[in-house]
Design a protein around this motif. Structure first.
Motif, PDB file in Angstrom:
ATOM      1  N   GLN A   1      -4.212   6.767   1.637  1.00 41.70           N
ATOM      2  CA  GLN A   1      -4.832   5.442   1.728  1.00 41.70           C
ATOM      3  C   GLN A   1      -4.161   4.468   0.769  1.00 41.70           C
TER       4      GLN A   1
ATOM      5  N   VAL B   1      -2.726   0.744   1.545  1.00 41.15           N
ATOM      6  CA  VAL B   1      -3.342  -0.400   0.869  1.00 41.15           C
ATOM      7  C   VAL B   1      -2.298  -1.165   0.050  1.00 41.15           C
TER       8      VAL B   1
ATOM      9  N   LEU C   1      -4.954  -1.286   5.766  1.00 46.45           N
ATOM     10  CA  LEU C   1      -6.029  -0.320   5.563  1.00 46.45           C
ATOM     11  C   LEU C   1      -5.983   0.672   6.714  1.00 46.45           C
TER      12      LEU C   1
ATOM     13  N   VAL D   1     -11.175   5.253   0.491  1.00 50.79           N
ATOM     14  CA  VAL D   1     -11.246   3.837   0.121  1.00 50.79           C
ATOM     15  C   VAL D   1     -11.914   3.686  -1.243  1.00 50.79           C
TER      16      VAL D   1
ATOM     17  N   VAL E   1     -10.226   2.091  -4.780  1.00 48.88           N
ATOM     18  CA  VAL E   1     -10.793   0.976  -5.538  1.00 48.88           C
ATOM     19  C   VAL E   1     -11.120   1.404  -6.962  1.00 48.88           C
TER      20      VAL E   1
ATOM     21  N   LEU F   1      -7.475  -4.041  -2.812  1.00 46.77           N
ATOM     22  CA  LEU F   1      -7.499  -3.954  -1.354  1.00 46.77           C
ATOM     23  C   LEU F   1      -6.745  -5.102  -0.700  1.00 46.77           C
TER      24      LEU F   1
END
Length: 338
Positions: free
Chosen positions: A81, A85, A90, A271, A275, A281
């Motif tokens: 991911q 990103v 995404l 995700v 973060v 993002l």
């Protein structure tokens, strides 16, 4: 054109106005990326401290080996991911893709009579084909990554259900044997993680890695410099799905069977880990080290919930609350650094 490329290749966020840049000095890109990982590192240290308090044998060889086995697929999914990103996109199909690869590994030996090696190669081809499909939709057909990967995720899940309507089947035995092996205190499950980290360490210093991050920072500037951003995004998805394949191998080796719903929780976890690790993002800002820290935070939070003796009815609620606090902590840190 060279000026545009220079801006894109060094962009890590901040004002695009040259006058605004003169008003405040900017940190080098490498330092800025390292600083973005700081909230994730701090969260990881806090969670490690809690685990050490709740588990007296947390730093024992057996405990570390067990935790690494549990963390390996989560780290690989988070790295997948993170690649997407950082390119400014995404991927919401990662979890369904893990299920698809898992079901392929569990069903192809019986359906097609493939050997263990041929089954793994066929599953790798499936994963790379999924990455190419996502990359074409987002990069070349300029579809919204959110919608395109949500749609392809539904397709991957549907194919997984066709291959394995009910949980069952058997993955190649060699995977289970490999997953249980150790080299001293280090399980071989960590080999895909080490290989993925080394591959990214090489690529981020290569022209492709710099262009990938630059595309996430300012795709228009990179495009105006004569670089094909469509190809960069396609390759980003292919690389991400190579990591997805590694995660699916680890999960399949651990479960030794197929389940079309096995990978679904990993999408949102990936995700969240990105973060928590301080990766924006919006793209082009953050480091893979932060993403790996975010993945470890998610894994160790589960340990804290379990060893704290929290009733099972409240475990998911507590885990979600801790993740929200972690995200808030990361957001505050990012605002201060901005």
């Amino acid at each position: 054109m060279k000026a545009h490329l220079g801006e894109a290749l060094h962009a890590t966020g901040g004002p695009a106005d040259p006058a605004a840049r003169k008003r405040r000095p900017r940190l080098p890109a490498s330092v800025s990326r390292a600083m973005s990982a700081l909230p994730g590192v701090v969260m990881l240290l806090i969670v490690i401290g809690l685990n050490a308090y709740l588990q007296p044998d947390f730093f024992s060889a057996d405990s570390l080996s067990s935790n690494l086995q549990s963390a390996a697929p989560v780290i690989l999914v988070c790295m997948a991911q993170a690649v997407v990103v950082l390119a400014g996109e995404l991927d919401l199909s990662i979890g369904a893709g893990i299920s698809l690869v898992n079901c392929a590994l569990a069903s192809l030996p019986a359906l097609a009579g493939l050997s263990s090696g041929a089954t793994c190669l066929a599953a790798l081809a499936v994963a790379l084909a999924a990455g190419v499909c996502n990359g074409l939709l987002v990069g070349y057909f300029r579809q919204s990554a959110l919608i395109a990967t949500f749609a392809t995720g539904a397709i991957w899940f549907g194919i997984a259900l066709l291959l394995m309507p009910q949980p069952g089947g058997t993955v190649p035995e060699v995977l289970g044997e490999w997953f249980a092996m150790r080299v001293g205190p280090i399980p071989l499950a960590g080999v895909p993680v080490i290989a993925a980290a080394m591959l990214w360490a090489v690529l981020q210093r290569h022209r492709f890695g710099r262009r990938l991050i630059a595309t996430g920072s300012s795709a228009d500037a990179v495009f105006k410099s004569g670089i094909d951003t469509r190809r960069i995004k396609l390759l980003a998805y292919v690389l991400a799905w190579l990591f997805v394949f590694g995660a699916a191998l680890c999960i399949s080796a651990e479960t030794a069977s197929g389940d079309a719903r096995l990978g679904l929780p990993y999408t949102l976890n990936s995700v969240a880990a990105v973060v928590i690790g301080g990766i924006s993002l919006a793209g082009g800002r953050g480091s893979m080290i932060g993403g790996i820290c975010g993945a470890l935070v998610l894994v160790l939070i589960g340990n804290v919930v379990y060893f704290a003796g929290i009733p099972s009815n409240y475990q998911e609620l507590f885990k979600g609350a801790v993740i929200v606090v972690a995200l808030a902590f990361t957001f505050i840190g990012a605002r201060k650094s901005a």
